[in-house]
Design a protein around this motif. Structure first.
Motif, PDB file in Angstrom:
ATOM      1  N   TYR A   1      44.610  38.114   8.116  1.00 20.24           N
ATOM      2  CA  TYR A   1      43.994  36.986   8.964  1.00 20.24           C
ATOM      3  C   TYR A   1      44.503  37.039  10.393  1.00 20.24           C
ATOM      4  O   TYR A   1      45.293  37.640  10.605  1.00 20.24           O
ATOM      5  CB  TYR A   1      44.347  35.597   8.363  1.00 20.24           C
ATOM      6  N   PRO A   2      43.619  36.756  11.185  1.00 21.34           N
ATOM      7  CA  PRO A   2      43.738  36.775  12.398  1.00 21.34           C
ATOM      8  C   PRO A   2      45.166  35.622  12.909  1.00 21.34           C
ATOM      9  O   PRO A   2      45.428  34.808  12.096  1.00 21.34           O
ATOM     10  CB  PRO A   2      42.572  36.093  13.267  1.00 21.34           C
ATOM     11  N   LYS A   3      45.885  36.077  13.873  1.00 23.86           N
ATOM     12  CA  LYS A   3      46.978  35.377  14.205  1.00 23.86           C
ATOM     13  C   LYS A   3      46.376  33.893  14.424  1.00 23.86           C
ATOM     14  O   LYS A   3      45.717  33.660  15.230  1.00 23.86           O
ATOM     15  CB  LYS A   3      47.764  36.017  15.486  1.00 23.86           C
TER      16      LYS A   3
ATOM     17  N   LYS B   1      44.842  30.379   9.204  1.00 26.51           N
ATOM     18  CA  LYS B   1      45.079  30.232   7.693  1.00 26.51           C
ATOM     19  C   LYS B   1      43.801  29.814   6.882  1.00 26.51           C
ATOM     20  O   LYS B   1      43.046  28.970   7.227  1.00 26.51           O
ATOM     21  CB  LYS B   1      46.295  29.323   7.469  1.00 26.51           C
ATOM     22  N   PRO B   2      43.918  30.125   5.575  1.00 32.00           N
ATOM     23  CA  PRO B   2      42.794  29.582   4.861  1.00 32.00           C
ATOM     24  C   PRO B   2      43.039  28.309   4.189  1.00 32.00           C
ATOM     25  O   PRO B   2      43.915  27.747   4.020  1.00 32.00           O
ATOM     26  CB  PRO B   2      42.798  30.643   3.394  1.00 32.00           C
ATOM     27  N   SER B   3      41.961  27.537   3.964  1.00 37.45           N
ATOM     28  CA  SER B   3      41.842  25.924   3.656  1.00 37.45           C
ATOM     29  C   SER B   3      42.062  25.888   2.138  1.00 37.45           C
ATOM     30  O   SER B   3      41.876  26.671   1.534  1.00 37.45           O
ATOM     31  CB  SER B   3      40.585  25.444   3.944  1.00 37.45           C
TER      32      SER B   3
ATOM     33  N   LEU C   1      38.388  29.933   6.585  1.00 36.70           N
ATOM     34  CA  LEU C   1      39.369  29.926   7.561  1.00 36.70           C
ATOM     35  C   LEU C   1      39.695  28.874   8.513  1.00 36.70           C
ATOM     36  O   LEU C   1      38.555  28.502   9.207  1.00 36.70           O
ATOM     37  CB  LEU C   1      39.141  31.412   8.117  1.00 36.70           C
ATOM     38  N   LEU C   2      40.778  28.331   8.644  1.00 37.48           N
ATOM     39  CA  LEU C   2      41.171  27.322   9.799  1.00 37.48           C
ATOM     40  C   LEU C   2      42.130  27.705  11.034  1.00 37.48           C
ATOM     41  O   LEU C   2      42.687  28.705  11.141  1.00 37.48           O
ATOM     42  CB  LEU C   2      41.724  26.350   9.160  1.00 37.48           C
ATOM     43  N   LEU C   3      41.898  27.119  11.983  1.00 43.11           N
ATOM     44  CA  LEU C   3      42.652  27.107  13.163  1.00 43.11           C
ATOM     45  C   LEU C   3      43.153  25.902  13.724  1.00 43.11           C
ATOM     46  O   LEU C   3      42.550  24.778  13.368  1.00 43.11           O
ATOM     47  CB  LEU C   3      42.097  27.976  14.525  1.00 43.11           C
TER      48      LEU C   3
ATOM     49  N   GLY D   1      43.105  21.663   9.650  1.00 45.04           N
ATOM     50  CA  GLY D   1      42.633  22.457  10.830  1.00 45.04           C
ATOM     51  C   GLY D   1      41.178  22.477  10.995  1.00 45.04           C
ATOM     52  O   GLY D   1      40.529  21.818  10.233  1.00 45.04           O
ATOM     53  N   LEU D   2      40.750  22.922  12.154  1.00 46.37           N
ATOM     54  CA  LEU D   2      39.459  23.172  12.578  1.00 46.37           C
ATOM     55  C   LEU D   2      38.976  24.310  11.956  1.00 46.37           C
ATOM     56  O   LEU D   2      39.383  25.389  12.186  1.00 46.37           O
ATOM     57  CB  LEU D   2      39.235  23.045  13.920  1.00 46.37           C
ATOM     58  N   ALA D   3      37.717  24.267  11.277  1.00 48.13           N
ATOM     59  CA  ALA D   3      37.140  25.555  10.445  1.00 48.13           C
ATOM     60  C   ALA D   3      36.568  26.265  11.730  1.00 48.13           C
ATOM     61  O   ALA D   3      35.658  25.941  12.301  1.00 48.13           O
ATOM     62  CB  ALA D   3      36.151  25.165   9.440  1.00 48.13           C
ATOM     63  N   ILE D   4      36.690  27.861  11.408  1.00 56.51           N
ATOM     64  CA  ILE D   4      36.000  28.858  12.245  1.00 56.51           C
ATOM     65  C   ILE D   4      34.668  28.665  11.878  1.00 56.51           C
ATOM     66  O   ILE D   4      34.466  28.891  10.796  1.00 56.51           O
ATOM     67  CB  ILE D   4      36.854  30.097  12.041  1.00 56.51           C
TER      68      ILE D   4
END
Length: 410
Positions: free
Chosen positions: A18-20, A23-25, A31-33, A47-50
């Protein structure tokens, strides 16, 4: 009978990269950031979903809503994410909050190295003494150093390495870090980062020349960067990275003349562009400048909608229970991605208070009912005391006595 079960080796399991800073929900695998605030991440479901767009309805002074964009962009800088800032303020990037987690880890690592260097001479003397004793004895020559000193053999020319093989300071690359709003970001943190600042006020001059709108020019600048290395519908990029977009005060006078269809077209195009890219966007909207019909239309083009109100400039009287808070946050809309039902938080109403270093978001907790009723009783008793103090004694003496009840009264 031979079983059809075949045990797969560890080599068959592929580790997903995963990108730095993502993380997955746990709810839908999206994928969340991080937004930079742990409390806000919990409200959004981790987190905020990509690929989504977060709309924040500004408070009247727009000071608290700006903090959310600052947290969002600072978290991206800490994780080496690319960022696009659309703000009328030229020094907006330099006013981002400083990363406290990174400074704490650097100071902790510095103290650890100093402590290791201080005790290094003592350790070498102990090792030499123990090796001399073992060489003089008739023990096994392979055991030249005692077993308790083997952990210090994992050394490098650059310095000591931790037992796990990595430096302790690597824990700074966490999902959500802490920031200090009272201190600006350091210049070292901005060096080497991909940051693009777009000032809509400067685009007004080019608008008068070629006739294009400011919203179209901003969208073209964002799409050029997205199509370059953040699209997910084509070939996979070699370097996995995330793009963060922060847009401040969309539709304000800094963007020129307001046209409803241009703003809605901009949001519709931007949302469609985010769906097929490794990017997320946070937009603040001065909702007090527009009609309720337009604000509802804008919320339809957004995935997540939060409304922030400030108690300082509130037209209605604020209850005494909100004295220690600065405002309220209401969750109007949450995204539904890869699932039929969106994340359901504990409540939709939250309060926030600004401290010297951080913006705190929490659930409003009221005291027991008895404590509030007792306060109301004491206020009523004070009013009665003031009334009796102002009354004259002669009026009390001359007042008629209690009337006798008739026989028919119960």
């Amino acid at each position: 009978m031979k079983s059809s079960f075949v045990r797969k080796g560890s080599s068959a399991v592929k580790k997903v990269e995963y990108p730095k800073g993502t993380k997955p929900s746990v709810h839908n695998g999206q994928l969340l950031l991080s937004t930079g605030l742990r409390e806000l991440d919990e409200i959004l479901g981790g987190g905020l979903a990509i690929g989504t767009l977060l709309l924040v309805e500004e408070d009247v002074q727009s000071s608290y809503s700006t903090c959310l964009i600052k947290y969002f962009l600072s978290e991206g800088i800490s994780n080496a994410h690319s960022s696009i800032v659309v703000s009328p303020h030229s020094n907006f990037i330099k006013r981002l909050p400083r990363n406290l987690t990174l400074e704490y880890e650097k100071e902790k690592e510095k103290n650890r190295i100093l402590k290791e260097e201080k005790n290094e001479e003592e350790r070498e003397e102990e090792e030499m003494a123990s090796s001399a004793q073992l060489n003089s004895s008739n023990s096994n020559p392979n055991l030249t150093i005692a077993w308790q000193y083997e952990k210090y053999l994992n050394k490098d020319q650059t310095g000591l390495i931790h037992r796990s093989g990595s430096l302790k300071g690597s824990s700074a690359a966490s999902f959500c870090q802490s920031y200090d709003l009272s201190k600006p970001i350091s210049e070292d943190s901005l060096n080497g980062k991909e940051l693009v600042h777009i000032n809509p006020s400067h685009l007004l001059h080019s608008q008068q020349k070629d006739g294009s709108s400011v919203y179209h020019s901003v969208f073209q600048s964002i799409s050029q960067i997205l199509n370059k290395s953040f699209r997910t519908d084509g070939e996979a990029p070699s370097d996995l990275n995330v793009l963060r977009i922060g847009i401040q005060s969309l539709g304000s006078p800094f963007w020129g003349s307001f046209k409803e269809d241009e703003v809605l077209r901009f949001l519709h195009s931007l949302r469609g562009l985010l769906r097929c890219s490794l990017a997320s966007c946070v937009i603040t909207l001065p909702s007090h400048l527009f009609t309720s019909h337009f604000v509802k239309a804008v919320s339809l083009y957004s995935d997540t909608v939060l409304s922030m109100t400030s108690f300082e400039v509130s037209e209605t009287k604020v209850s005494e229970a909100f004295n220690e808070y600065d405002g309220q946050i209401f969750v109007k809309k949450l995204p539904r991605l890869n699932s039929l039902v969106s994340h359901i938080p504990e409540t939709l109403h939250y309060v926030y208070k600004m401290k010297r270093r951080k913006l705190h978001i929490e659930i409003l907790t009221l005291g027991p009912e008895e404590s509030r009723s007792s306060k109301e009783k004491t206020n009523q008793e004070k009013k009665l005391d003031s009334v009796t103090a102002n009354t004259n004694v002669t009026s009390i003496l001359c007042a008629p006595g209690p009337q006798s009840k008739s026989v028919l009264e119960f």
